[in-house]
Scaffold this motif. Structure first.
Motif, mmCIF file in Angstrom:
data_model
loop_
_atom_site.group_PDB
_atom_site.id
_atom_site.type_symbol
_atom_site.label_atom_id
_atom_site.label_comp_id
_atom_site.label_asym_id
_atom_site.label_seq_id
_atom_site.Cartn_x
_atom_site.Cartn_y
_atom_site.Cartn_z
ATOM 1 N N ASN A 17 -4.544 3.129 -7.940
ATOM 2 C CA ASN A 17 -5.674 2.278 -7.561
ATOM 3 C C ASN A 17 -7.013 2.892 -7.967
ATOM 4 N N THR A 18 -7.127 4.222 -7.941
ATOM 5 C CA THR A 18 -8.364 4.825 -8.428
ATOM 6 C C THR A 18 -8.496 4.642 -9.929
ATOM 7 N N GLY A 19 -7.379 4.722 -10.640
ATOM 8 C CA GLY A 19 -7.414 4.469 -12.076
ATOM 9 C C GLY A 19 -7.851 3.060 -12.382
ATOM 10 N N ASP A 20 -7.315 2.094 -11.638
ATOM 11 C CA ASP A 20 -7.755 0.702 -11.789
ATOM 12 C C ASP A 20 -9.254 0.591 -11.546
ATOM 13 N N ASP A 208 -13.362 -3.065 -0.536
ATOM 14 C CA ASP A 208 -12.056 -3.263 0.071
ATOM 15 C C ASP A 208 -11.124 -3.885 -0.968
ATOM 16 N N ALA A 209 -9.999 -4.394 -0.523
ATOM 17 C CA ALA A 209 -8.950 -4.792 -1.463
ATOM 18 C C ALA A 209 -9.289 -6.012 -2.296
ATOM 19 N N ALA A 210 -10.203 -6.847 -1.840
ATOM 20 C CA ALA A 210 -10.349 -8.136 -2.526
ATOM 21 C C ALA A 210 -11.789 -8.626 -2.661
ATOM 22 N N ASN A 211 -12.777 -7.758 -2.583
ATOM 23 C CA ASN A 211 -14.158 -8.246 -2.656
ATOM 24 C C ASN A 211 -14.903 -7.752 -3.885
ATOM 25 N N MET A 221 -8.007 -12.529 -12.217
ATOM 26 C CA MET A 221 -7.784 -11.156 -12.652
ATOM 27 C C MET A 221 -6.831 -10.454 -11.690
ATOM 28 N N LEU A 222 -5.991 -9.588 -12.225
ATOM 29 C CA LEU A 222 -5.093 -8.789 -11.398
ATOM 30 C C LEU A 222 -5.898 -7.621 -10.852
ATOM 31 N N LEU A 223 -6.284 -7.719 -9.577
ATOM 32 C CA LEU A 223 -7.223 -6.749 -9.024
ATOM 33 C C LEU A 223 -6.993 -6.595 -7.525
ATOM 34 N N ASP A 224 -6.576 -5.394 -7.113
ATOM 35 C CA ASP A 224 -6.320 -5.100 -5.705
ATOM 36 C C ASP A 224 -6.235 -3.585 -5.561
ATOM 37 N N TYR A 225 -7.120 -3.016 -4.752
ATOM 38 C CA TYR A 225 -7.176 -1.559 -4.611
ATOM 39 C C TYR A 225 -6.459 -1.038 -3.364
ATOM 40 N N SER A 226 -5.658 -1.846 -2.716
ATOM 41 C CA SER A 226 -5.097 -1.472 -1.425
ATOM 42 C C SER A 226 -3.864 -0.573 -1.517
ATOM 43 N N ASP A 227 -3.289 -0.417 -2.713
ATOM 44 C CA ASP A 227 -2.053 0.369 -2.872
ATOM 45 C C ASP A 227 -2.296 1.478 -3.887
ATOM 46 N N VAL A 228 -1.922 2.707 -3.551
ATOM 47 C CA VAL A 228 -2.117 3.832 -4.462
ATOM 48 C C VAL A 228 -1.435 3.598 -5.798
ATOM 49 N N ASN A 229 -0.359 2.820 -5.813
ATOM 50 C CA ASN A 229 0.380 2.560 -7.057
ATOM 51 C C ASN A 229 -0.222 1.438 -7.896
#
Length: 237
Positions: A17-20, A208-211, A221-229
């Motif tokens: 998620n940090t890479g994203d 947050d995960a979706a803002n 867009m495929l975008l969600d930071y809530s999971d480390v993977n």
């Protein structure tokens, strides 16, 4: 984060998620400047942080990007993008991976690891040609801002690629396929400031995960930071 539950650093061999977030920050930088950007890439070796929680500061951004590279935008072909992705995934089977592994934005792809990597490199470990045994990277799709859909990569088409000088201008980590790329704009902003710029684009500077401001503008867009993977931009099979 860039570490799994066992403390293994995974950003050098898989999506995180940090890479994203780091790749999205590059994408956002040029998009917010009103420039055409199709894909953004960030080498995993340049994403250095452990878990990020609490207040976001310039120091936190600097803990993510410690090297002081600067943002660049280049005009490349679909073939060059495919070659870069193939080069990036050479070490996905290894325990620690390679720093050249690419975190990405605006693009998705799969890696078929039933075939061994056969990328060609010179004695300095710089890319010199297509894999001799065929590409392991497949099903590559680029986000089309007009249709709001991911569409197959066209190897003969021209794309605008965002990244940092280390990869795009200096052939760091052996990215020789970019040696003939056409420069659009370079040395725009230092890496940790690119992150800060993206953070400041979030409503109330709250991540947050979706803002994400990107998701608001490009809803599919495929975008969600809530999971480390990560969120499935890179699927390794």
């Amino acid at each position: 984060d860039n570490y799994d539950e066992n403390g293994n650093r995974i950003v050098r061999k898989q999506e995180t998620n940090t890479g994203d977030f780091a790749a999205d920050a590059l994408y956002y930088l040029f998009d917010n400047m009103g420039l055409d950007v199709d894909v953004a890439i960030m080498n995993g070796g340049g994403v250095r942080n452990k878990a990020v929680t609490g207040e976001l500061t310039y120091k936190v951004a600097k803990n993510i990007h410690t090297f002081g590279n600067v943002a660049c935008l280049q005009k490349v072909t679909g073939q060059q993008i495919l070659d870069a992705l193939e080069w990036a995934v050479e070490g996905v089977e290894s325990k620690i991976g390679f720093g050249k592994f690419l975190q990405v934005a605006g693009i998705t792809f799969r890696v078929d690891t039933q075939w061994p990597s056969s990328v060609q490199a010179d004695e300095k470990k710089v890319w010199i040609g297509a894999p001799t045994g065929g590409y392991r990277v497949c099903d590559v799709k680029v986000y089309n801002k007009e249709t709001n859909c991911y569409e197959p990569l066209d190897l003969e088409a021209t794309y605008h690629l965002a990244g940092y000088n280390y990869i795009l201008r200096d052939m760091g980590d052996g990215y020789g396929m970019f040696s003939g790329a056409v420069n659009v704009l370079d040395y725009v902003m230092e890496d940790y400031l690119v992150l800060a710029n993206y953070i400041q684009g979030f409503p109330d500077c709250t991540v947050d995960a979706a803002n994400s401001p990107l998701l608001e503008k490009y809803p599919n867009m495929l975008l969600d930071y809530s999971d480390v993977n990560g969120c499935g931009r890179i699927v390794i099979e």
